[in-house]
Write a protein that holds these residues in place. Sequence first.
Motif, PDB file in Angstrom:
ATOM      1  N   MET A   1       7.522   8.084  -2.069  1.00 52.86           N
ATOM      2  CA  MET A   1       7.020   7.417  -3.107  1.00 52.86           C
ATOM      3  C   MET A   1       6.700   8.351  -4.250  1.00 52.86           C
ATOM      4  O   MET A   1       6.696   7.844  -5.531  1.00 52.86           O
ATOM      5  CB  MET A   1       5.814   6.476  -2.768  1.00 52.86           C
ATOM      6  N   GLY A   2       6.321   9.442  -3.991  1.00 51.48           N
ATOM      7  CA  GLY A   2       6.140  10.273  -5.015  1.00 51.48           C
ATOM      8  C   GLY A   2       5.029   9.803  -6.168  1.00 51.48           C
ATOM      9  O   GLY A   2       4.056   9.457  -5.679  1.00 51.48           O
ATOM     10  N   SER A   3       5.477   9.617  -7.410  1.00 53.01           N
ATOM     11  CA  SER A   3       4.319   9.158  -8.245  1.00 53.01           C
ATOM     12  C   SER A   3       4.456   7.264  -8.273  1.00 53.01           C
ATOM     13  O   SER A   3       3.835   6.898  -9.123  1.00 53.01           O
ATOM     14  CB  SER A   3       4.522   9.500  -9.777  1.00 53.01           C
ATOM     15  N   GLY A   4       5.058   6.926  -7.102  1.00 51.44           N
ATOM     16  CA  GLY A   4       5.131   5.475  -7.213  1.00 51.44           C
ATOM     17  C   GLY A   4       5.887   4.544  -7.883  1.00 51.44           C
ATOM     18  O   GLY A   4       5.519   3.187  -8.060  1.00 51.44           O
ATOM     19  N   THR A   5       7.047   5.135  -8.388  1.00 48.55           N
ATOM     20  CA  THR A   5       7.820   4.279  -9.449  1.00 48.55           C
ATOM     21  C   THR A   5       8.577   3.106  -8.837  1.00 48.55           C
ATOM     22  O   THR A   5       8.349   1.992  -9.390  1.00 48.55           O
ATOM     23  CB  THR A   5       8.883   5.161  -9.936  1.00 48.55           C
ATOM     24  N   THR A   6       8.798   3.216  -7.450  1.00 52.20           N
ATOM     25  CA  THR A   6       9.347   2.119  -7.013  1.00 52.20           C
ATOM     26  C   THR A   6       8.409   1.062  -6.675  1.00 52.20           C
ATOM     27  O   THR A   6       8.716  -0.265  -6.880  1.00 52.20           O
ATOM     28  CB  THR A   6       9.947   2.530  -5.494  1.00 52.20           C
TER      29      THR A   6
ATOM     30  N   VAL B   1       6.308  -1.432   0.855  1.00 53.13           N
ATOM     31  CA  VAL B   1       5.797  -0.193   1.777  1.00 53.13           C
ATOM     32  C   VAL B   1       5.974   1.168   1.359  1.00 53.13           C
ATOM     33  O   VAL B   1       7.237   1.365   1.069  1.00 53.13           O
ATOM     34  CB  VAL B   1       6.287  -0.531   3.109  1.00 53.13           C
ATOM     35  N   GLY B   2       4.941   1.975   1.111  1.00 59.32           N
ATOM     36  CA  GLY B   2       5.527   3.291   0.913  1.00 59.32           C
ATOM     37  C   GLY B   2       4.285   4.474   1.417  1.00 59.32           C
ATOM     38  O   GLY B   2       3.303   4.252   1.911  1.00 59.32           O
ATOM     39  N   PHE B   3       5.125   5.704   1.420  1.00 55.82           N
ATOM     40  CA  PHE B   3       4.335   6.669   2.074  1.00 55.82           C
ATOM     41  C   PHE B   3       4.635   7.898   0.922  1.00 55.82           C
ATOM     42  O   PHE B   3       5.662   8.072   0.362  1.00 55.82           O
ATOM     43  CB  PHE B   3       4.986   7.133   3.389  1.00 55.82           C
ATOM     44  N   GLU B   4       3.547   8.822   1.100  1.00 57.16           N
ATOM     45  CA  GLU B   4       3.764   9.876   0.138  1.00 57.16           C
ATOM     46  C   GLU B   4       2.962  11.132   0.778  1.00 57.16           C
ATOM     47  O   GLU B   4       1.783  10.703   1.018  1.00 57.16           O
ATOM     48  CB  GLU B   4       3.205   9.543  -1.290  1.00 57.16           C
ATOM     49  N   ARG B   5       3.418  12.259   0.801  1.00 53.03           N
ATOM     50  CA  ARG B   5       2.879  13.184   1.444  1.00 53.03           C
ATOM     51  C   ARG B   5       1.958  14.397   0.596  1.00 53.03           C
ATOM     52  O   ARG B   5       1.184  15.069   1.116  1.00 53.03           O
ATOM     53  CB  ARG B   5       3.925  14.103   2.535  1.00 53.03           C
TER      54      ARG B   5
ATOM     55  N   ALA C   1      -0.701  15.092  -1.624  1.00 52.18           N
ATOM     56  CA  ALA C   1      -2.067  14.195  -2.203  1.00 52.18           C
ATOM     57  C   ALA C   1      -2.209  14.092  -3.685  1.00 52.18           C
ATOM     58  O   ALA C   1      -2.493  12.908  -4.030  1.00 52.18           O
ATOM     59  CB  ALA C   1      -2.911  15.235  -1.739  1.00 52.18           C
ATOM     60  N   VAL C   2      -1.630  15.015  -4.454  1.00 56.57           N
ATOM     61  CA  VAL C   2      -1.694  14.802  -5.906  1.00 56.57           C
ATOM     62  C   VAL C   2      -1.140  13.832  -6.332  1.00 56.57           C
ATOM     63  O   VAL C   2      -1.394  12.683  -7.118  1.00 56.57           O
ATOM     64  CB  VAL C   2      -1.560  16.162  -6.573  1.00 56.57           C
ATOM     65  N   TYR C   3       0.173  13.520  -5.883  1.00 56.78           N
ATOM     66  CA  TYR C   3       1.319  12.434  -6.101  1.00 56.78           C
ATOM     67  C   TYR C   3       0.604  11.048  -5.537  1.00 56.78           C
ATOM     68  O   TYR C   3       0.741  10.096  -6.197  1.00 56.78           O
ATOM     69  CB  TYR C   3       2.558  12.710  -5.780  1.00 56.78           C
ATOM     70  N   TYR C   4       0.213  11.164  -4.396  1.00 62.61           N
ATOM     71  CA  TYR C   4      -0.506   9.981  -3.763  1.00 62.61           C
ATOM     72  C   TYR C   4      -1.284   9.437  -4.676  1.00 62.61           C
ATOM     73  O   TYR C   4      -1.344   8.117  -4.743  1.00 62.61           O
ATOM     74  CB  TYR C   4      -1.054  10.310  -2.378  1.00 62.61           C
ATOM     75  N   GLU C   5      -2.251  10.448  -5.246  1.00 57.97           N
ATOM     76  CA  GLU C   5      -3.420   9.624  -6.055  1.00 57.97           C
ATOM     77  C   GLU C   5      -2.961   9.200  -7.215  1.00 57.97           C
ATOM     78  O   GLU C   5      -2.941   8.238  -8.005  1.00 57.97           O
ATOM     79  CB  GLU C   5      -4.247  10.928  -6.283  1.00 57.97           C
ATOM     80  N   ILE C   6      -1.716   9.938  -7.981  1.00 55.62           N
ATOM     81  CA  ILE C   6      -1.046   9.400  -9.319  1.00 55.62           C
ATOM     82  C   ILE C   6      -0.451   8.056  -9.186  1.00 55.62           C
ATOM     83  O   ILE C   6      -0.627   7.392  -9.776  1.00 55.62           O
ATOM     84  CB  ILE C   6      -0.058  10.385  -9.728  1.00 55.62           C
ATOM     85  N   ALA C   7       0.179   7.826  -7.761  1.00 54.27           N
ATOM     86  CA  ALA C   7       0.731   6.675  -7.631  1.00 54.27           C
ATOM     87  C   ALA C   7      -0.283   5.657  -7.518  1.00 54.27           C
ATOM     88  O   ALA C   7       0.053   4.438  -8.213  1.00 54.27           O
ATOM     89  CB  ALA C   7       1.430   6.593  -6.240  1.00 54.27           C
TER      90      ALA C   7
ATOM     91  N   LYS D   1       0.899  -1.113  -0.127  1.00 52.12           N
ATOM     92  CA  LYS D   1       0.150  -0.038   0.203  1.00 52.12           C
ATOM     93  C   LYS D   1       0.873   1.112  -0.011  1.00 52.12           C
ATOM     94  O   LYS D   1       2.051   1.020   0.699  1.00 52.12           O
ATOM     95  CB  LYS D   1      -0.967   0.118   1.335  1.00 52.12           C
ATOM     96  N   ILE D   2       0.423   2.340  -0.400  1.00 58.62           N
ATOM     97  CA  ILE D   2       1.070   3.537  -0.463  1.00 58.62           C
ATOM     98  C   ILE D   2       0.007   4.258   0.495  1.00 58.62           C
ATOM     99  O   ILE D   2      -1.206   4.655   0.136  1.00 58.62           O
ATOM    100  CB  ILE D   2       1.192   4.468  -1.821  1.00 58.62           C
ATOM    101  N   LEU D   3       0.432   4.793   1.613  1.00 59.92           N
ATOM    102  CA  LEU D   3      -0.457   5.641   2.615  1.00 59.92           C
ATOM    103  C   LEU D   3       0.012   7.287   2.401  1.00 59.92           C
ATOM    104  O   LEU D   3       1.232   7.594   2.233  1.00 59.92           O
ATOM    105  CB  LEU D   3      -0.068   5.106   3.867  1.00 59.92           C
ATOM    106  N   LEU D   4      -0.986   8.001   2.515  1.00 59.57           N
ATOM    107  CA  LEU D   4      -1.026   9.525   2.437  1.00 59.57           C
ATOM    108  C   LEU D   4      -0.669   9.956   3.633  1.00 59.57           C
ATOM    109  O   LEU D   4      -1.262   9.568   4.863  1.00 59.57           O
ATOM    110  CB  LEU D   4      -2.081   9.970   1.987  1.00 59.57           C
ATOM    111  N   GLY D   5       0.609  10.774   3.779  1.00 58.60           N
ATOM    112  CA  GLY D   5       0.934  11.468   5.252  1.00 58.60           C
ATOM    113  C   GLY D   5       2.594  11.337   5.141  1.00 58.60           C
ATOM    114  O   GLY D   5       3.311  11.205   4.463  1.00 58.60           O
ATOM    115  N   ASP D   6       2.962  11.834   6.562  1.00 54.01           N
ATOM    116  CA  ASP D   6       4.217  12.029   6.663  1.00 54.01           C
ATOM    117  C   ASP D   6       4.918  10.691   7.178  1.00 54.01           C
ATOM    118  O   ASP D   6       4.487  10.134   7.962  1.00 54.01           O
ATOM    119  CB  ASP D   6       4.263  12.935   8.016  1.00 54.01           C
ATOM    120  N   SER D   7       6.054  10.296   6.389  1.00 48.49           N
ATOM    121  CA  SER D   7       6.378   9.266   6.413  1.00 48.49           C
ATOM    122  C   SER D   7       7.106   8.930   7.861  1.00 48.49           C
ATOM    123  O   SER D   7       7.177   7.872   8.466  1.00 48.49           O
ATOM    124  CB  SER D   7       7.700   9.168   5.273  1.00 48.49           C
ATOM    125  N   LEU D   8       7.752  10.037   8.531  1.00 46.18           N
ATOM    126  CA  LEU D   8       8.074   9.862   9.677  1.00 46.18           C
ATOM    127  C   LEU D   8       7.329   9.225  10.692  1.00 46.18           C
ATOM    128  O   LEU D   8       7.645   8.254  11.584  1.00 46.18           O
ATOM    129  CB  LEU D   8       8.911  11.047  10.141  1.00 46.18           C
TER     130      LEU D   8
END
Length: 245
Positions: free
Chosen positions: A205-210, A222-226, A228-234, A7-14
Amino acid sequence: MNKFLNKILLGDSLEYLRELPDNSIDAVITDPPYCSGGRTASEKSMLPSKKYEQTSNTTIHRPDFIGDSKDTRAWLHWCNLWISECYRVLKDSGYFLMFTDWRQLPSTTDAVQIGELIWRGIIAWDKGRGSRAPHKGYFRHQCEYVVWATKGKCRRNLHAGPFAGCYQYPVKQTDKFHLTGKPTPLMEELVQIVPEGSIILDPFMGSGTTAVAAKMHNRNFVGFERTAVYYEIANERLQNLYIKK
Ligand SMILES: C[S@@+](CC[C@H](N)C(=O)[O-])C[C@H]1O[C@@H](n2cnc3c(N)ncnc32)[C@H](O)[C@@H]1O
């Protein structure tokens, strides 16, 4: 771990990293904000689109992203926070790969070592001659780098390797989903340092390439992205991949 797996989750990775169990990740492969793109603090704090988008390319404008305006000392401190968490969640001998550019290379190798990882080398990503050169007196900034390290011993790999120390992949507009997106074929090479079924963490994750590359090669992520627009693209890229599969 189920809350996070594939999953890629939206929010602060820390925040999320602190929830991950100890010794649960086989490799961290990540491309954090470089906070680069200028000589002075004011140049570095400009919007990423101003710093990283080529002015010659006026047809495609990709959205800006969060977290790219720290000065070098703040960036190093922040890296120390999240890299320490990566160290904790990595299994023994796990890989840590972190993208950087020529300006941030010294701070990146410092950050990795401050995080107690064992710095093992630098992989060059050669983007080819399409990279911008400001004028004829310049050497092109043609390469970006992947600083690689391990948590303790670097074990002999049984499934593959040795791996190349330099990869040549141009940035193709049709395969670029983020302002600073990495080519999918490049990420496909990197995810193969761990065997099928392994878990790869990318806190940025940005646009989720990994994630896309991991799934293409039967690895988990396991991925995180803060932003929102890139979370959606990923997530859209992942959905399209699952539909194709
Ligand atoms: C260099 S980009 C990654 C691009 C990615 N490799 C790709 O191919 O699309 C870094 C990303 O980290 C995200 N970011 C910045 N600070 C963050 C944080 N604290 N937690 C999670 N994501 C963050 C940014 O929004 C940005 O999209």
